[in-house]
Design an enzyme around this catalytic site. Structure first.
Site, mmCIF file in Angstrom:
data_model
loop_
_atom_site.group_PDB
_atom_site.id
_atom_site.type_symbol
_atom_site.label_atom_id
_atom_site.label_comp_id
_atom_site.label_asym_id
_atom_site.label_seq_id
_atom_site.Cartn_x
_atom_site.Cartn_y
_atom_site.Cartn_z
ATOM 1 N N GLU A 1 2.049 -5.620 -18.203
ATOM 2 C CA GLU A 1 1.798 -7.830 -18.962
ATOM 3 C C GLU A 1 0.228 -7.708 -19.727
ATOM 4 O OE1 GLU A 1 2.972 -9.122 -17.738
ATOM 5 O OE2 GLU A 1 4.339 -8.949 -16.761
ATOM 6 N N HIS B 1 6.800 -12.183 -25.772
ATOM 7 C CA HIS B 1 6.370 -11.697 -24.699
ATOM 8 C C HIS B 1 7.009 -10.904 -23.707
ATOM 9 C CE1 HIS B 1 2.127 -11.231 -21.462
ATOM 10 N NE2 HIS B 1 4.037 -10.913 -20.902
ATOM 11 N N GLU B 2 8.506 -11.382 -23.358
ATOM 12 C CA GLU B 2 9.863 -10.799 -23.012
ATOM 13 C C GLU B 2 9.915 -9.890 -23.544
ATOM 14 O OE1 GLU B 2 9.456 -10.899 -19.700
ATOM 15 O OE2 GLU B 2 8.141 -13.642 -19.683
ATOM 16 N N HIS C 1 8.245 -6.524 -23.235
ATOM 17 C CA HIS C 1 8.503 -5.934 -21.900
ATOM 18 C C HIS C 1 9.769 -5.049 -22.264
ATOM 19 C CE1 HIS C 1 5.024 -7.506 -19.226
ATOM 20 N NE2 HIS C 1 5.624 -8.577 -19.705
#
Length: 846
Positions: free
Chosen positions: A527, A504-505, A508
């Site tokens: 997000e 997930h990170e 980003h």
């Protein structure tokens, strides 16, 4: 702050007048003092021309502009006596010694690997009195407004960049035929406009300019949300100084910096994406359009390690005894809100085995038949010849010349960067977490980075640091340029939670950093994309075959569907909208000022609507248009829009333009915006899809249903044995399956203590990851399972990022023992708890 804010009503003001002047570069020179919990030093701002979005402003924004600009008043002090400075007398050796020029002078101050050497810069500016002026003699001077909160501003002055030798070659202004003021402005304008291939020399010039003498103090005032600066006689932005130095101190209570203790009890600090972002760390321009670069020198006691958003892997430079200096820089313009710093007793965690050793085989990713294809994984990760990663590279070539961002040293233009599957990376944590990092994290990073590259191509950033932050960090992770914060909660249990959160990170880096939202209220653009991509990256990292990947993603969709339904039932309608500004999205006042709806609501940080609805929208589009078509487009979109800010319609318009009209299946930008982005509740298409899925559960999700039925039968009758064996045989489940199982069991009215005890033993729940243990704690609280209360207490103390909801469950039960447990745990952690979390919990308890 001296005003009482209503968290259910107040929006976050973005005060900076970015339409008039834009910060192009920040130079920070700071000292960290853990004794006083203060960061003190200077920041030099280099300005370029303002942002000029031609947008219609709303009436509320016009009102806001009036309040922030026209009604600003200054105190009653007399004008400051500003002495004239003869710039011709300045030299690095004599005069203005407190601003000594960088020791390397005009030479290249960078080493061969692109890292700037950490040079010590003497910047001891003597403090001055509060400087303000009301005697404007009828003139209306230009007012520069910066976002600022909880800072002690000590002095503001213009920087005499014309006094720095060697800068004449950068300016087109004839030195002998222009005024000193104009010459200084021209030097800065030309400096910020240097071509990208001169970035090393540009940073060196910024360094030397930041140390130049002041040439006149500027009048300033502060209020709750801004710093307002003006120069007598400068009536327009064009007349205002383009390089200013601000000396300031942070305040211990400032919301941008968290001063706390690490897992070993030693002091540390970190910054994070709080509602007010970095304005309590340094005066800045907070609106996303204020994209800038930065460099920072940070001094701290020699025992501390300073990590920061920076392209270089900084090495400390010894100064006076017991003090070290750290230097970082960034050459890709990004919003000031993405700047991050962490200072603590961090230890770099390194694998104890070489890549050729059988490290990967020591930790299977999942308890399933897809046991990571270990033999193949080592070959693919170790050789750097993974075929999946090669596919997009040819595609990238077609867009190699299409960079549309402002000029900077872009990795998307670098052929070697395009083929770099795994960027250099480091992991830092307190030494006491070394074992957990070895077991859960270190070996996961290469496959997750490689998976991201195989899906999206070129990594936007050249390197990555990962820091395990203290227990009070209020989320599972946060991504900033070149650095990721991970909660200690991700290190427990199997590698599933750690892997998905890491993915997930990493996502980003593309969505949220390389491509940002032009309007902060469109959080789903960051997000929602990261949530959708984490599943794709994670399946690729595990090398799951298509069917298993599909089953895993369907199971996670089921969990998110349940979470979204629960969240929408318990949140106000106005906070369920992904595009709350609707047709005003992206619009700002004439000055550039704006507001972020509900930005000061402490509960907003715990809401996941923008994660979940955004995820389901992207999933809907991928399923409707076909995954191959969708991800091919996504790679193209990244190449065209990296380095830029976007609105929802930018993505949607380009997506549909790439789909033949007869294949769009009735989709249009207008109906997607109407049905998904500007409405509260659940979109009709999503409800229909989930109802169909729920009617015929299959795969991993279907097997959970079978196990739930077994547990319900066990709960209805006494435990029996036949031939010394348990009557019911339970299947092994993955962590996601256990979460879903526990959620189903939470719907049961009663579960006996014997059933709960057996449940805990069967799945070893106290050893599972934080997502599983959170659901287990909910069961314990609901059914008053006193034998497991200590597990709830441990969760509330060690997993603070996820524990806030449990306080509410303990209090609403109206059980005296549970309420005592809640109060006892809060007393133990409240001094170090994240401020927003503590506020929410306090309202639950008192």
């Amino acid at each position: 702050m001296d005003i009482k804010l209503d968290p259910s009503r107040d929006d976050l003001p973005l005060m900076a007048n970015t339409s008039h002047m834009l910060v192009k570069h920040y130079v920070l020179d700071l000292d960290v003092d853990f004794g006083s919990r203060v960061i003190e030093g200077t920041i030099v701002l280099f300005f370029g021309d303002g942002n000029r979005f031609k947008k219609q402003t709303s009436s509320t924004q016009k009102t806001f502009q009036t309040e922030s600009e026209e009604d600003c008043t200054f105190g009653t002090a007399e004008p400051c006596d500003v002495p004239e400075v003869d710039a011709s007398t300045y030299s690095p050796q004599v005069g203005y010694s407190e601003f000594a020029v960088c020791g390397k002078g005009d030479q290249d101050a960078f080493n061969n690997d692109g890292n700037h050497d950490n040079q010590e810069h003497d910047s001891e500016i003597s403090s001055s009195k509060y400087c303000c002026d009301t005697e404007n003699h009828g003139r209306k001077d230009f007012l520069l407004v910066l976002d600022c909160c909880d800072l002690s501003v000590l002095k503001v002055e213009e920087v005499d960049v014309a006094a720095v030798p060697g800068l004449e070659r950068f300016t087109k202004a004839p030195k002998l035929t222009t005024t000193p003021e104009k010459l200084r402005r021209e030097i800065v304008r030309d400096l910020v406009a240097l071509p990208a291939d001169g970035w090393r020399e540009q940073l060196d010039c910024y360094t030397r300019c930041s140390q130049a003498p002041g040439c006149g103090e500027l009048f300033f005032d502060t209020d709750n949300w801004s710093l307002q600066i003006r120069k007598t006689g400068a009536q327009t932005a064009a007349d205002f100084p383009h390089a200013i130095r601000i000396r300031y101190k942070t305040k211990p209570e400032g919301q941008s910096v968290t001063w706390t203790s690490d897992q070993s009890g030693r002091p540390c600090l970190y910054t994070m994406g709080s509602p007010i972002n970095n304005r309590a760390l340094f005066p800045c321009q907070e609106p996303p359009v204020a994209m800038s670069t930065w460099q920072a020198t940070v001094r701290a006691a020699a025992s501390f390690v300073v990590l920061m958003s920076g392209e270089n892997s900084a090495k400390p430079t010894p100064l006076r005894e017991g003090c070290m200096s750290w230097y970082y820089y960034v050459t890709m313009p990004m919003p000031a809100s993405t700047f991050t710093i962490a200072v603590g007793y961090w230890t770099e965690m390194k694998p104890k085995t070489s890549p050729s050793d059988d490290l990967v085989t020591k930790r299977p990713l999942l308890l399933s038949k897809a046991d990571f294809r270990r033999e193949h994984v080592q070959v693919r990760w170790g050789t750097g010849k993974k075929k999946a990663a090669e596919a997009p590279v040819g595609t990238w070539g077609r867009y190699a010349e299409t960079c549309s961002h402002v000029e900077y040293p872009c990795r998307f233009q670098n052929a070697s960067a395009a083929t770099q599957e795994i960027i250099p990376h480091r992991v830092f944590a307190p030494l006491c977490l070394e074992g957990a990092c070895q077991e859960a994290l270190l070996w996961l990073i290469p496959p997750c980075l490689s998976a991201a590259h195989s899906v999206l191509g070129t990594h936007p950033f050249s390197r990555l640091d990962i820091l395990i932050v203290p227990a009070n960090f209020p989320s599972l992770g946060m991504a900033s340029p070149h650095i990721i914060f991970l909660s200690q909660s991700t290190l427990t249990g199997m590698s599933h939670l750690c892997g998905t959160r890491l993915c997930h990170e990493i996502a980003h880096a593309w969505f949220g950093l390389a491509i940002g939202a032009r309007d902060w209220t469109e959080e789903w653009l960051s997000e929602g994309f990261a949530t959708h991509l984490e599943d794709v990256f994670w399946a690729e990292a595990q090398q799951l075959p298509p069917q298993e990947a599909l089953e895993q993603q369907e199971l996670r969709a089921c969990l998110r569907w349940r979470r979204l339904q629960d969240e929408l039932r318990n949140s106000p309608e106005e906070m369920q909208v992904l595009r709350p500004n609707k047709e005003e999205t992206g619009h700002v006042s004439a000055s550039g000022a704006s507001v972020v709806k509900h930005g000061l609501n402490p509960e907003k940080g715990f809401m996941q609507v923008h994660y979940l609805k955004g995820y389901f929208l992207l999933r809907f589009l991928a399923r409707t248009l076909g995954k191959e078509t969708y991800f091919s487009f996504l790679r193209k979109f990244v190449h065209l829009f990296h380095g830029q800010l976007i609105l929802s319609q930018d993505f949607l318009q380009m997506l549909l333009e790439n789909i033949p009209e007869d294949e769009r299946l009735g989709l249009s930008v207008e109906n997607i915006v109407r049905d998904w982005l500007e409405c509260s509740g659940i979109p009709k298409a999503l409800r229909e899809e989930r109802e169909a899925e729920d009617c015929a559960p299959r795969g991993l999700t279907g097997r959970v249903g079978s196990e739930v039925a077994k547990w319900i039968r066990v709960n209805r009758r006494p435990r029996k044995r036949k031939g010394g064996k348990q009557e019911v045989a339970f299947e092994k489940l993955t962590p996601d399956q256990i979460v879903l199982l526990l959620e189903y069991l939470l719907e049961q009215k009663t579960l006996s203590p014997q059933t709960l005890q057996r449940l805990q033993q069967t799945y070893r729940l106290q050893e599972q990851d934080a997502e599983v243990r959170h659901r287990w704690c909910e069961l314990v609280i609901k059914h008053k399972h006193t034998k497991a209360y200590e597990q709830v207490a441990r969760f509330l103390q060690e997993d603070q990022a996820m524990g806030v909801y449990l306080y509410g469950e303990l209090m609403v039960s109206e059980d005296a023992r549970q309420q005592q447990l809640a109060h006892r745990c809060f007393e133990l952690v409240k001094e170090h708890m994240d401020r927003a979390s503590a506020q929410v919990v306090s309202e639950m308890l008192f």
